[in-house]
Motif scaffolding. Sequence first.
Motif, PDB file in Angstrom:
ATOM      1  N   MET A   3       0.856  -1.180   0.000  1.00 27.37           N
ATOM      2  CA  MET A   3       0.000   0.000   0.000  1.00 27.37           C
ATOM      3  C   MET A   3       0.896   1.235   0.000  1.00 27.37           C
ATOM      4  O   MET A   3       1.589   1.505   0.973  1.00 27.37           O
ATOM      5  CB  MET A   3      -0.892   0.012   1.237  1.00 27.37           C
ATOM      6  N   ILE A   4       0.914   1.971  -1.070  1.00 30.01           N
ATOM      7  CA  ILE A   4       1.773   3.129  -1.222  1.00 30.01           C
ATOM      8  C   ILE A   4       1.343   4.223  -0.251  1.00 30.01           C
ATOM      9  O   ILE A   4       0.174   4.578  -0.179  1.00 30.01           O
ATOM     10  CB  ILE A   4       1.730   3.657  -2.674  1.00 30.01           C
ATOM     11  N   GLY A   5       2.297   4.743   0.476  1.00 33.73           N
ATOM     12  CA  GLY A   5       2.026   5.871   1.358  1.00 33.73           C
ATOM     13  C   GLY A   5       1.519   5.497   2.738  1.00 33.73           C
ATOM     14  O   GLY A   5       1.397   6.357   3.582  1.00 33.73           O
ATOM     15  N   MET A   6       1.215   4.238   2.999  1.00 31.35           N
ATOM     16  CA  MET A   6       0.750   3.814   4.308  1.00 31.35           C
ATOM     17  C   MET A   6       1.922   3.829   5.276  1.00 31.35           C
ATOM     18  O   MET A   6       2.967   3.245   4.999  1.00 31.35           O
ATOM     19  CB  MET A   6       0.155   2.409   4.233  1.00 31.35           C
ATOM     20  N   LYS A   7       1.757   4.537   6.403  1.00 32.45           N
ATOM     21  CA  LYS A   7       2.824   4.580   7.398  1.00 32.45           C
ATOM     22  C   LYS A   7       2.272   4.179   8.752  1.00 32.45           C
ATOM     23  O   LYS A   7       1.148   4.535   9.106  1.00 32.45           O
ATOM     24  CB  LYS A   7       3.423   5.983   7.499  1.00 32.45           C
ATOM     25  N   PHE A   8       3.097   3.474   9.500  1.00 35.46           N
ATOM     26  CA  PHE A   8       2.737   3.070  10.857  1.00 35.46           C
ATOM     27  C   PHE A   8       3.491   3.937  11.850  1.00 35.46           C
ATOM     28  O   PHE A   8       4.693   4.182  11.682  1.00 35.46           O
ATOM     29  CB  PHE A   8       3.085   1.598  11.093  1.00 35.46           C
ATOM     30  N   TYR A   9       2.796   4.366  12.884  1.00 37.83           N
ATOM     31  CA  TYR A   9       3.407   5.120  13.975  1.00 37.83           C
ATOM     32  C   TYR A   9       4.499   4.265  14.602  1.00 37.83           C
ATOM     33  O   TYR A   9       4.308   3.069  14.822  1.00 37.83           O
ATOM     34  CB  TYR A   9       2.316   5.461  14.993  1.00 37.83           C
ATOM     35  N   ARG A  10       5.651   4.870  14.878  1.00 35.78           N
ATOM     36  CA  ARG A  10       6.794   4.065  15.355  1.00 35.78           C
ATOM     37  C   ARG A  10       6.536   3.424  16.712  1.00 35.78           C
ATOM     38  O   ARG A  10       7.123   2.402  17.027  1.00 35.78           O
ATOM     39  CB  ARG A  10       8.071   4.902  15.374  1.00 35.78           C
ATOM     40  N   ASN A  11       5.672   4.026  17.527  1.00 40.38           N
ATOM     41  CA  ASN A  11       5.277   3.435  18.812  1.00 40.38           C
ATOM     42  C   ASN A  11       3.818   2.990  18.724  1.00 40.38           C
ATOM     43  O   ASN A  11       2.985   3.377  19.541  1.00 40.38           O
ATOM     44  CB  ASN A  11       5.469   4.434  19.957  1.00 40.38           C
ATOM     45  N   LEU A  12       3.537   2.194  17.706  1.00 40.59           N
ATOM     46  CA  LEU A  12       2.182   1.758  17.381  1.00 40.59           C
ATOM     47  C   LEU A  12       1.436   1.261  18.622  1.00 40.59           C
ATOM     48  O   LEU A  12       1.967   0.478  19.402  1.00 40.59           O
ATOM     49  CB  LEU A  12       2.255   0.634  16.349  1.00 40.59           C
ATOM     50  N   TYR A  13       0.222   1.772  18.801  1.00 37.44           N
ATOM     51  CA  TYR A  13      -0.646   1.279  19.865  1.00 37.44           C
ATOM     52  C   TYR A  13      -1.234  -0.050  19.403  1.00 37.44           C
ATOM     53  O   TYR A  13      -1.784  -0.136  18.307  1.00 37.44           O
ATOM     54  CB  TYR A  13      -1.770   2.278  20.152  1.00 37.44           C
ATOM     55  N   VAL A  14      -1.112  -1.066  20.241  1.00 41.52           N
ATOM     56  CA  VAL A  14      -1.572  -2.402  19.877  1.00 41.52           C
ATOM     57  C   VAL A  14      -2.538  -2.891  20.940  1.00 41.52           C
ATOM     58  O   VAL A  14      -2.205  -2.928  22.123  1.00 41.52           O
ATOM     59  CB  VAL A  14      -0.371  -3.382  19.761  1.00 41.52           C
ATOM     60  N   GLY A  15      -3.748  -3.248  20.522  1.00 43.06           N
ATOM     61  CA  GLY A  15      -4.755  -3.756  21.441  1.00 43.06           C
ATOM     62  C   GLY A  15      -4.336  -5.073  22.067  1.00 43.06           C
ATOM     63  O   GLY A  15      -3.582  -5.849  21.469  1.00 43.06           O
ATOM     64  N   GLU A  78     -12.743  -2.343  21.184  1.00 39.95           N
ATOM     65  CA  GLU A  78     -11.373  -2.127  21.647  1.00 39.95           C
ATOM     66  C   GLU A  78     -10.780  -0.870  20.997  1.00 39.95           C
ATOM     67  O   GLU A  78     -10.049  -0.109  21.641  1.00 39.95           O
ATOM     68  CB  GLU A  78     -10.515  -3.352  21.330  1.00 39.95           C
ATOM     69  N   ALA A  79     -11.105  -0.635  19.742  1.00 44.52           N
ATOM     70  CA  ALA A  79     -10.625   0.563  19.041  1.00 44.52           C
ATOM     71  C   ALA A  79     -11.166   1.828  19.687  1.00 44.52           C
ATOM     72  O   ALA A  79     -10.426   2.795  19.886  1.00 44.52           O
ATOM     73  CB  ALA A  79     -11.022   0.501  17.557  1.00 44.52           C
ATOM     74  N   LEU A  80     -12.457   1.837  20.026  1.00 46.48           N
ATOM     75  CA  LEU A  80     -13.039   3.021  20.668  1.00 46.48           C
ATOM     76  C   LEU A  80     -12.394   3.289  22.025  1.00 46.48           C
ATOM     77  O   LEU A  80     -12.097   4.436  22.367  1.00 46.48           O
ATOM     78  CB  LEU A  80     -14.552   2.855  20.819  1.00 46.48           C
ATOM     79  N   THR A  81     -12.167   2.232  22.794  1.00 38.60           N
ATOM     80  CA  THR A  81     -11.512   2.366  24.091  1.00 38.60           C
ATOM     81  C   THR A  81     -10.101   2.911  23.914  1.00 38.60           C
ATOM     82  O   THR A  81      -9.653   3.784  24.670  1.00 38.60           O
ATOM     83  CB  THR A  81     -11.480   1.001  24.822  1.00 38.60           C
ATOM     84  N   MET A  82      -9.392   2.410  22.897  1.00 43.38           N
ATOM     85  CA  MET A  82      -8.031   2.862  22.640  1.00 43.38           C
ATOM     86  C   MET A  82      -8.005   4.327  22.214  1.00 43.38           C
ATOM     87  O   MET A  82      -7.136   5.086  22.653  1.00 43.38           O
ATOM     88  CB  MET A  82      -7.366   1.984  21.578  1.00 43.38           C
ATOM     89  N   ILE A  83      -8.946   4.745  21.383  1.00 36.48           N
ATOM     90  CA  ILE A  83      -9.007   6.147  20.948  1.00 36.48           C
ATOM     91  C   ILE A  83      -9.187   7.064  22.154  1.00 36.48           C
ATOM     92  O   ILE A  83      -8.529   8.098  22.275  1.00 36.48           O
ATOM     93  CB  ILE A  83     -10.119   6.357  19.902  1.00 36.48           C
ATOM     94  N   ALA A  84     -10.066   6.687  23.076  1.00 36.52           N
ATOM     95  CA  ALA A  84     -10.285   7.489  24.284  1.00 36.52           C
ATOM     96  C   ALA A  84      -9.006   7.568  25.113  1.00 36.52           C
ATOM     97  O   ALA A  84      -8.637   8.644  25.603  1.00 36.52           O
ATOM     98  CB  ALA A  84     -11.426   6.902  25.101  1.00 36.52           C
ATOM     99  N   ALA A  85      -8.307   6.443  25.256  1.00 35.94           N
ATOM    100  CA  ALA A  85      -7.074   6.405  26.041  1.00 35.94           C
ATOM    101  C   ALA A  85      -5.965   7.236  25.382  1.00 35.94           C
ATOM    102  O   ALA A  85      -5.231   7.959  26.062  1.00 35.94           O
ATOM    103  CB  ALA A  85      -6.615   4.961  26.236  1.00 35.94           C
ATOM    104  N   ILE A  86      -5.844   7.147  24.075  1.00 34.25           N
ATOM    105  CA  ILE A  86      -4.828   7.920  23.341  1.00 34.25           C
ATOM    106  C   ILE A  86      -5.100   9.411  23.504  1.00 34.25           C
ATOM    107  O   ILE A  86      -4.193  10.201  23.780  1.00 34.25           O
ATOM    108  CB  ILE A  86      -4.802   7.533  21.844  1.00 34.25           C
ATOM    109  N   THR A  87      -6.363   9.803  23.336  1.00 37.73           N
ATOM    110  CA  THR A  87      -6.731  11.214  23.456  1.00 37.73           C
ATOM    111  C   THR A  87      -6.417  11.727  24.862  1.00 37.73           C
ATOM    112  O   THR A  87      -5.834  12.803  25.020  1.00 37.73           O
ATOM    113  CB  THR A  87      -8.228  11.410  23.126  1.00 37.73           C
ATOM    114  N   GLN A  88      -6.761  10.954  25.867  1.00 41.29           N
ATOM    115  CA  GLN A  88      -6.477  11.342  27.250  1.00 41.29           C
ATOM    116  C   GLN A  88      -4.971  11.466  27.479  1.00 41.29           C
ATOM    117  O   GLN A  88      -4.508  12.414  28.112  1.00 41.29           O
ATOM    118  CB  GLN A  88      -7.077  10.327  28.214  1.00 41.29           C
ATOM    119  N   GLU A  89      -4.207  10.534  26.948  1.00 39.05           N
ATOM    120  CA  GLU A  89      -2.749  10.569  27.083  1.00 39.05           C
ATOM    121  C   GLU A  89      -2.166  11.835  26.456  1.00 39.05           C
ATOM    122  O   GLU A  89      -1.294  12.489  27.043  1.00 39.05           O
ATOM    123  CB  GLU A  89      -2.158   9.325  26.417  1.00 39.05           C
TER     124      GLU A  89
END
Length: 107
Positions: A3-15, A78-89
Amino acid sequence: MGMIGMKFYRNLYVGESIKNPGLIKWKLRTGRGQIGTYVISLCEYEDQLECFHNSLLKQKFFPKKNLRIVGITGSYEEALTMIAAITQEIVEKTGNADIKKYFMERF
């Protein structure tokens, strides 16, 4: 073909439900289907995160060129929970919720 242009965050959050993140990342890059994988990415047009089932990546219309993936999970809940946690962080670290700026400085 990757996938051209797809990048992963170097400290990828993993459920917690993801057992082999390296394999999941490879499957996402190579367009392999996965039943229960959700992707959390930076929204291209707004300062927020979005989550979607990985099957959208196989759709021709889906914009993959500048896709910035910050997390992967095994379910929508799990994604919704992670989004809330990331935003809070981010708020705790920076004092604001400028999500896109926070991540773009770290990709």
